[in-house]
Design a protein around this motif. Structure first.
Motif, mmCIF file in Angstrom:
data_model
loop_
_atom_site.group_PDB
_atom_site.id
_atom_site.type_symbol
_atom_site.label_atom_id
_atom_site.label_comp_id
_atom_site.label_asym_id
_atom_site.label_seq_id
_atom_site.Cartn_x
_atom_site.Cartn_y
_atom_site.Cartn_z
ATOM 1 N N PHE A 144 0.825 -1.202 0.000
ATOM 2 C CA PHE A 144 0.000 0.000 0.000
ATOM 3 C C PHE A 144 0.864 1.258 0.000
ATOM 4 C CE2 PHE A 144 -3.338 -2.906 0.911
ATOM 5 C CZ PHE A 144 -4.532 -2.256 0.641
ATOM 6 N N TRP A 145 1.848 1.312 0.869
ATOM 7 C CA TRP A 145 2.633 2.535 1.040
ATOM 8 C C TRP A 145 3.340 2.956 -0.240
ATOM 9 C CZ3 TRP A 145 3.620 7.023 2.613
ATOM 10 C CH2 TRP A 145 4.904 7.581 2.590
ATOM 11 N N GLN A 146 3.995 2.027 -0.912
ATOM 12 C CA GLN A 146 4.782 2.441 -2.062
ATOM 13 C C GLN A 146 3.907 2.909 -3.222
ATOM 14 O OE1 GLN A 146 7.132 -1.143 -1.717
ATOM 15 N NE2 GLN A 146 9.000 0.033 -1.538
ATOM 16 N N ARG A 149 2.521 6.403 -1.921
ATOM 17 C CA ARG A 149 3.640 7.346 -1.900
ATOM 18 C C ARG A 149 3.758 8.096 -3.218
ATOM 19 N NH1 ARG A 149 8.954 4.427 -0.264
ATOM 20 N NH2 ARG A 149 9.320 4.132 -2.498
ATOM 21 N N PHE A 150 3.512 7.403 -4.329
ATOM 22 C CA PHE A 150 3.547 8.092 -5.623
ATOM 23 C C PHE A 150 2.175 8.672 -5.979
ATOM 24 C CE2 PHE A 150 1.244 5.046 -8.243
ATOM 25 C CZ PHE A 150 0.903 5.795 -9.367
ATOM 26 N N ALA A 151 1.108 7.952 -5.647
ATOM 27 C CA ALA A 151 -0.213 8.309 -6.167
ATOM 28 C C ALA A 151 -0.746 9.611 -5.593
ATOM 29 C CB ALA A 151 -1.203 7.175 -5.897
ATOM 30 N N GLU A 447 11.149 10.985 -4.258
ATOM 31 C CA GLU A 447 9.745 10.959 -3.906
ATOM 32 C C GLU A 447 9.573 11.747 -2.615
ATOM 33 O OE1 GLU A 447 7.681 6.977 -4.986
ATOM 34 O OE2 GLU A 447 9.677 6.426 -4.292
ATOM 35 N N CYS A 448 8.337 12.115 -2.319
ATOM 36 C CA CYS A 448 7.956 12.810 -1.086
ATOM 37 C C CYS A 448 8.427 14.275 -1.104
ATOM 38 C CB CYS A 448 8.484 12.098 0.158
ATOM 39 S SG CYS A 448 7.872 10.414 0.355
ATOM 40 N N ALA A 449 7.794 15.056 -0.236
ATOM 41 C CA ALA A 449 8.082 16.474 -0.065
ATOM 42 C C ALA A 449 7.927 17.230 -1.401
ATOM 43 C CB ALA A 449 9.461 16.684 0.541
ATOM 44 N N ALA A 450 8.382 18.469 -1.425
ATOM 45 C CA ALA A 450 8.272 19.267 -2.645
ATOM 46 C C ALA A 450 9.092 18.670 -3.780
ATOM 47 C CB ALA A 450 8.731 20.700 -2.369
ATOM 48 N N TYR A 451 10.223 18.042 -3.428
ATOM 49 C CA TYR A 451 11.095 17.468 -4.448
ATOM 50 C C TYR A 451 10.383 16.340 -5.195
ATOM 51 C CZ TYR A 451 14.468 19.931 -1.533
ATOM 52 O OH TYR A 451 15.122 20.893 -0.814
ATOM 53 N N GLY A 452 9.593 15.552 -4.483
ATOM 54 C CA GLY A 452 8.908 14.427 -5.092
ATOM 55 C C GLY A 452 7.758 14.846 -5.984
ATOM 56 N N ILE A 453 6.930 15.756 -5.510
ATOM 57 C CA ILE A 453 5.772 16.154 -6.319
ATOM 58 C C ILE A 453 6.203 16.898 -7.579
ATOM 59 C CG2 ILE A 453 5.304 18.399 -5.225
ATOM 60 C CD1 ILE A 453 2.314 17.653 -5.316
#
Length: 476
Positions: A144-146, A149-151, A447-453
């Protein structure tokens, strides 16, 4: 990290309970034509979704968080049945997914807000626009998490998404689709595809796919990167890890051993960012060996469906046998076994908490990623050699420093260790508030934070300036 636990017969995918070896549910697989149709539909749905407001998207993603929490027990049990995760870890994974959804619902708009630039005239700014449909190729270990994490950030950015999950967690893959649809994500905008790995390259090259994100093995990463590069599509890769933790002579050894055991045993050791190599200064090696054995012995094999179990089975018998071979080869080449290391005589994919010491180059426990509950102790003469050993790896995902001197730990973590993440006196973990990813063969992108989005947006420069009125031409 890609799954091998499902039995694919004709167009059916059947799961296997790793705790018992018994067959589970059967699911109908999609064809490549099905996948291409889903990609085309997702692209069409994206055309409308990208024009919705952050407020409207956030309401849906917050609803997804609410539904995840309400269904946590059911989803934890599903993970237990398909890949052997304990109920305790399964519930924690669902809560982490819900927190992630809430975080991006709250922060996506600020992460993607226009950034003004002073060009000395007119209006200049950078804007962040969605790019289309993102294909996610995900592994089984955090089913679920992975995905979430992207979705969550991909959808909040205005993108569409298709999920190709690991073959041994089809129920989890469909449950994620269900929870997002129930929350209000348009049906075609997010779809789960139960698709053979052999069809992935063709789907990557489909004109309706804009970008790819993969969490998986190094060979899978190379394959995806090659396919994506051939059609000039961006990809983010989170691959394997052989995370090193430095145990310095000034550390509180019993406390350091508890951190090390926690780092090693997350998800039964089946984690890219699990601590795998513990590089210990020779002055404290005997004390650390004893303390780590005591800390690792707390993890007892038990039924993952029972409350309180802290070590369930591995994801498959094949994976367990590969890990045992790595342990045996390491011992044959000079490692000493301090704990565990024996395959229990019982059905299922069981392996005990294991500790090896005197681990050195030429041993699998030193040179390879061991994706299970096996801790490797490596000796170093001093800090400089410990850093050199840590960095002499093909991987660079997470790393840690265990020390009583915070300034020393901060210096080593920030400046010396070749990894995407370095934590001092705690185990490495992912968090929506911090960038997550690696270097070297651990992949690229974040992934995650501003860098990921911002990985899956068009970072566009815009300059707006009024036309200057032309002067009339004087005719003599």
């Amino acid at each position: 990290m890609m799954a091998d636990g499902a039995d694919r017969a004709s167009n059916q995918v059947r799961t296997v309970n790793p705790a018992t070896g018994e067959a589970g549910k059967s699911y109908t697989a999609h064809s490549l034509d099905d996948a291409r149709a889903a990609a085309k539909a997702a692209r069409a749905a994206y055309g409308q979704w990208r024009r919705t407001s952050f407020t409207d998207r956030a309401a849906i993603i917050r609803k997804a968080a609410e539904l995840l929490r309400a269904r946590a027990d059911d989803y934890a049990a599903l993970m237990t049945a398909e890949m052997g995760k304990t109920l305790t870890e399964g519930r924690a994974e669902i809560e982490k997914c819900a927190f992630h959804c809430d975080w991006f619902a709250d922060h996506a708009e600020s992460y993607l807000a226009n950034e003004p630039v002073d060009l000395g005239g007119g209006e200049a700014f950078v804007t962040f626009n969605p790019i289309g449909v993102v294909l996610a190729i995900m592994p089984w270990n955090f089913p679920f998490w992975q995905v979430i994490r992207f979705a969550a950030p991909a959808l909040m950015a205005g993108n569409g998404a298709l999920l190709k999950h690991a073959s041994n967690v089809p129920g989890c893959a469909l449950a994620i689709e269900e929870v997002l649809h129930d929350a209000g994500v348009p049906h075609d905008l997010f779809r789960t595809l139960i698709l053979p790995s052999s069809e992935i390259e063709a789907l990557i090259k489909d004109e309706n796919i804009a970008a790819i994100t993969l969490t998986g093995s190094v060979p899978a990463g190379r394959s995806v990167a090659t396919a994506a590069g051939s059609v000039l599509k961006k990809c983010v890769l989170e691959l394997g890890g052989a995370d090193a933790y430095l145990v310095l002579e000034d550390a509180d050894i019993p406390a350091a051993a508890k951190v090390a055991a926690t780092a090693r045993m997350v998800n039964g050791g089946q984690s890219c960012i699990a601590g795998k190599r513990f590089i210990v200064l020779e002055a404290v090696k005997p004390q650390f060996e004893q303390a780590l054995v005591e800390a690792m012995a707390v993890f007892k094999m038990g039924d993952p469906a029972q409350e309180g179990t802290n070590l369930g089975p591995l994801q498959s018998v094949k994976a367990r046998d590969e890990i045992h071979q790595q342990v045996e080869k390491s011992i044959a080449n000079g490692a000493r076994l301090l704990l565990g290391g024996e395959v229990p005589d019982r059905p299922g994919a069981w392996y005990p908490a294991t500790v090896l010491t005197d681990v050195a180059p030429g041993q699998p426990a030193h040179d390879e990623e061991v994706f299970g509950p096996v801790a490797a102790i490596i000796a170093a003469r001093d800090e400089a050699e410990a850093i050199a050993i840590a960095n002499a790896s093909e991987f660079g995902l997470g790393s840690g420093v265990l020390t009583g001197d915070l300034d020393r730990g901060r210096r080593i973590a920030a400046n010396e260790l070749e990894a995407g993440m370095s934590f001092v006196n705690e185990n490495v973990r992912s968090d929506p508030r911090m960038p997550f990813g690696g270097v070297k063969n651990s992949g690229f992108g974040r992934e995650c934070a501003a860098y990921g989005i911002r990985e899956f947006v068009n970072i566009k420069a815009v300059h707006v300036k009024a036309l200057e009125a032309s002067k009339p031409t004087r005719v003599e």
